[in-house]
Design a protein around this motif. Sequence first.
Motif, PDB file in Angstrom:
ATOM      1  N   VAL A  56      45.748  87.459 -12.262  1.00  0.00           N
ATOM      2  CA  VAL A  56      46.298  86.408 -11.395  1.00  0.00           C
ATOM      3  C   VAL A  56      45.351  86.195 -10.223  1.00  0.00           C
ATOM      4  CG1 VAL A  56      48.708  86.894 -12.000  1.00  0.00           C
ATOM      5  CG2 VAL A  56      47.650  88.085 -10.081  1.00  0.00           C
ATOM      6  N   PRO A  57      45.427  85.039  -9.558  1.00  0.00           N
ATOM      7  CA  PRO A  57      44.585  84.801  -8.381  1.00  0.00           C
ATOM      8  C   PRO A  57      44.857  85.821  -7.287  1.00  0.00           C
ATOM      9  CG  PRO A  57      45.547  82.746  -9.168  1.00  0.00           C
ATOM     10  CD  PRO A  57      46.209  83.853  -9.930  1.00  0.00           C
ATOM     11  N   VAL A  58      43.881  86.001  -6.417  1.00  0.00           N
ATOM     12  CA  VAL A  58      43.953  87.051  -5.411  1.00  0.00           C
ATOM     13  C   VAL A  58      45.144  86.877  -4.457  1.00  0.00           C
ATOM     14  CG1 VAL A  58      42.364  85.879  -3.820  1.00  0.00           C
ATOM     15  CG2 VAL A  58      42.611  88.372  -3.735  1.00  0.00           C
ATOM     16  N   ASP A  59      45.468  85.643  -4.082  1.00  0.00           N
ATOM     17  CA  ASP A  59      46.592  85.432  -3.160  1.00  0.00           C
ATOM     18  C   ASP A  59      47.913  85.843  -3.798  1.00  0.00           C
ATOM     19  OD1 ASP A  59      45.047  84.502  -1.048  1.00  0.00           O
ATOM     20  OD2 ASP A  59      45.161  82.414  -1.708  1.00  0.00           O
ATOM     21  N   ASP A  60      48.074  85.541  -5.088  1.00  0.00           N
ATOM     22  CA  ASP A  60      49.299  85.941  -5.792  1.00  0.00           C
ATOM     23  C   ASP A  60      49.395  87.455  -5.898  1.00  0.00           C
ATOM     24  OD1 ASP A  60      49.843  83.276  -6.073  1.00  0.00           O
ATOM     25  OD2 ASP A  60      49.231  83.155  -8.176  1.00  0.00           O
ATOM     26  N   ALA A  61      48.281  88.098  -6.240  1.00  0.00           N
ATOM     27  CA  ALA A  61      48.279  89.554  -6.367  1.00  0.00           C
ATOM     28  C   ALA A  61      48.590  90.213  -5.026  1.00  0.00           C
ATOM     29  CB  ALA A  61      46.926  90.034  -6.890  1.00  0.00           C
ATOM     30  N   TRP A  62      48.069  89.655  -3.943  1.00  0.00           N
ATOM     31  CA  TRP A  62      48.314  90.195  -2.611  1.00  0.00           C
ATOM     32  C   TRP A  62      49.808  90.223  -2.289  1.00  0.00           C
ATOM     33  CZ3 TRP A  62      46.204  92.718   1.382  1.00  0.00           C
ATOM     34  CH2 TRP A  62      46.804  92.607   2.629  1.00  0.00           C
ATOM     35  N   HIS A  63      50.479  89.111  -2.511  1.00  0.00           N
ATOM     36  CA  HIS A  63      51.903  89.024  -2.175  1.00  0.00           C
ATOM     37  C   HIS A  63      52.748  89.938  -3.076  1.00  0.00           C
ATOM     38  CE1 HIS A  63      51.461  85.968   0.852  1.00  0.00           C
ATOM     39  NE2 HIS A  63      50.788  85.186   0.024  1.00  0.00           N
TER      40      HIS A  63
ATOM     41  N   GLU B  39      45.763  89.845   5.643  1.00  0.00           N
ATOM     42  CA  GLU B  39      45.876  88.881   4.541  1.00  0.00           C
ATOM     43  C   GLU B  39      44.589  88.107   4.325  1.00  0.00           C
ATOM     44  OE1 GLU B  39      48.904  85.365   2.961  1.00  0.00           O
ATOM     45  OE2 GLU B  39      49.259  86.350   4.894  1.00  0.00           O
ATOM     46  N   SER B  40      43.862  87.781   5.392  1.00  0.00           N
ATOM     47  CA  SER B  40      42.628  87.004   5.244  1.00  0.00           C
ATOM     48  C   SER B  40      41.556  87.795   4.502  1.00  0.00           C
ATOM     49  CB  SER B  40      42.106  86.573   6.619  1.00  0.00           C
ATOM     50  OG  SER B  40      41.813  87.709   7.423  1.00  0.00           O
ATOM     51  N   ALA B  41      41.494  89.110   4.754  1.00  0.00           N
ATOM     52  CA  ALA B  41      40.517  89.967   4.076  1.00  0.00           C
ATOM     53  C   ALA B  41      41.091  90.605   2.823  1.00  0.00           C
ATOM     54  CB  ALA B  41      40.027  91.056   5.025  1.00  0.00           C
ATOM     55  N   HIS B  42      42.391  90.407   2.577  1.00  0.00           N
ATOM     56  CA  HIS B  42      43.084  91.036   1.448  1.00  0.00           C
ATOM     57  C   HIS B  42      42.854  92.546   1.446  1.00  0.00           C
ATOM     58  CE1 HIS B  42      42.560  86.792  -0.185  1.00  0.00           C
ATOM     59  NE2 HIS B  42      43.871  86.963  -0.075  1.00  0.00           N
ATOM     60  N   ARG B  43      43.132  93.153   2.583  1.00  0.00           N
ATOM     61  CA  ARG B  43      42.948  94.587   2.753  1.00  0.00           C
ATOM     62  C   ARG B  43      44.208  95.189   3.367  1.00  0.00           C
ATOM     63  NH1 ARG B  43      41.050  98.319   6.673  1.00  0.00           N
ATOM     64  NH2 ARG B  43      39.732  99.988   5.817  1.00  0.00           N
TER      65      ARG B  43
ATOM     66  N   THR C  85      41.838  97.146  -1.406  1.00  0.00           N
ATOM     67  CA  THR C  85      41.089  95.915  -1.154  1.00  0.00           C
ATOM     68  C   THR C  85      41.121  95.049  -2.404  1.00  0.00           C
ATOM     69  OG1 THR C  85      39.599  97.147   0.304  1.00  0.00           O
ATOM     70  CG2 THR C  85      38.888  94.964  -0.390  1.00  0.00           C
ATOM     71  N   LEU C  86      41.458  93.779  -2.232  1.00  0.00           N
ATOM     72  CA  LEU C  86      41.565  92.853  -3.356  1.00  0.00           C
ATOM     73  C   LEU C  86      40.417  91.851  -3.297  1.00  0.00           C
ATOM     74  CD1 LEU C  86      44.461  94.051  -2.933  1.00  0.00           C
ATOM     75  CD2 LEU C  86      45.358  91.891  -3.822  1.00  0.00           C
ATOM     76  N   THR C  87      39.793  91.603  -4.453  1.00  0.00           N
ATOM     77  CA  THR C  87      38.672  90.671  -4.538  1.00  0.00           C
ATOM     78  C   THR C  87      38.859  89.774  -5.758  1.00  0.00           C
ATOM     79  OG1 THR C  87      37.216  92.385  -3.617  1.00  0.00           O
ATOM     80  CG2 THR C  87      36.168  90.455  -4.611  1.00  0.00           C
ATOM     81  N   GLU C  88      38.684  88.468  -5.553  1.00  0.00           N
ATOM     82  CA  GLU C  88      38.820  87.539  -6.685  1.00  0.00           C
ATOM     83  C   GLU C  88      37.652  87.734  -7.646  1.00  0.00           C
ATOM     84  OE1 GLU C  88      40.614  83.200  -7.548  1.00  0.00           O
ATOM     85  OE2 GLU C  88      40.198  83.830  -5.499  1.00  0.00           O
ATOM     86  N   ARG C  89      37.960  87.753  -8.940  1.00  0.00           N
ATOM     87  CA  ARG C  89      36.917  88.003  -9.936  1.00  0.00           C
ATOM     88  C   ARG C  89      37.278  87.305 -11.245  1.00  0.00           C
ATOM     89  NH1 ARG C  89      35.563  94.126 -11.075  1.00  0.00           N
ATOM     90  NH2 ARG C  89      34.764  93.930  -8.932  1.00  0.00           N
TER      91      ARG C  89
ATOM     92  N   LEU D 293      51.952  96.490 -13.684  1.00  0.00           N
ATOM     93  CA  LEU D 293      51.841  95.403 -12.718  1.00  0.00           C
ATOM     94  C   LEU D 293      51.432  94.101 -13.397  1.00  0.00           C
ATOM     95  CD1 LEU D 293      51.970  94.690  -9.712  1.00  0.00           C
ATOM     96  CD2 LEU D 293      49.541  95.268  -9.551  1.00  0.00           C
ATOM     97  N   ALA D 294      50.496  94.185 -14.355  1.00  0.00           N
ATOM     98  CA  ALA D 294      50.077  92.985 -15.075  1.00  0.00           C
ATOM     99  C   ALA D 294      51.249  92.378 -15.842  1.00  0.00           C
ATOM    100  CB  ALA D 294      48.934  93.327 -16.031  1.00  0.00           C
TER     101      ALA D 294
END
Length: 212
Positions: A11-18, A69-73, A96-100, A141-142
């Motif tokens: 999923v996109p990084v913003d979705d995974a963060w929340h 949230e901005s750094a996803h950390r 730490t979350l990174t889009e990939r 989680l996936a």
Amino acid sequence: MELHHEFTVPVPVDDAWHVLLDIERVAPCLPGAVVEDYDGRNVTGSVKVRVGPVTVTYRGTAVFEEQDESAHRMVLTASGRETRGQGTARATVTGTLTEREGGTAVSVRTDLTVTGRPAQFGRGVLAEVGDRLVGQFASCLADRLSEQTPAPAPATEEQPQPWDEPEPLDLLRTAGLPVAKRAATVAAVAVLAWAAARLLRRGRRRLTGRRG
């Protein structure tokens, strides 16, 4: 003891963060964990760990020290103590979350300190257990991320509790073979020592009772 794990979720990084901050949704993916209260920053609960025939319960708290949230950390500090023993567990977890490639890579660094029976396994076994648990967590989680939000049930229906009592985290089973063979020897020694201590305490109580 420092541990480092990585996994990806589709999923996109913003979705995974929340989702990772949604403790109610994530808690069932943590073996042996029970969340009793969560206010958005502080978590209160327990973790049950099985070492052979002995089950150890740690009760404690965890606090999100950082949620950028901005750094996803995020940084989570947790501490717990055995409910029937002197063992303790403390951890500082940095995620730490990174889009990939359309998904999200999650990097988790854990500074862990454990005393008591589980500590007898040593770093090698605990690291192996950590690897397997992170793999199970990532898979769980996936699956949850791919689920659609279910429709609310009618008000007349009895609603299930969000956090049910889970099975204890079985260290020997999670470690797998051949690691479990090494761990079993350590566990047997730990259990024998625990049983001997209980017998000694009972013997002392009987002697004290007779003298009285």
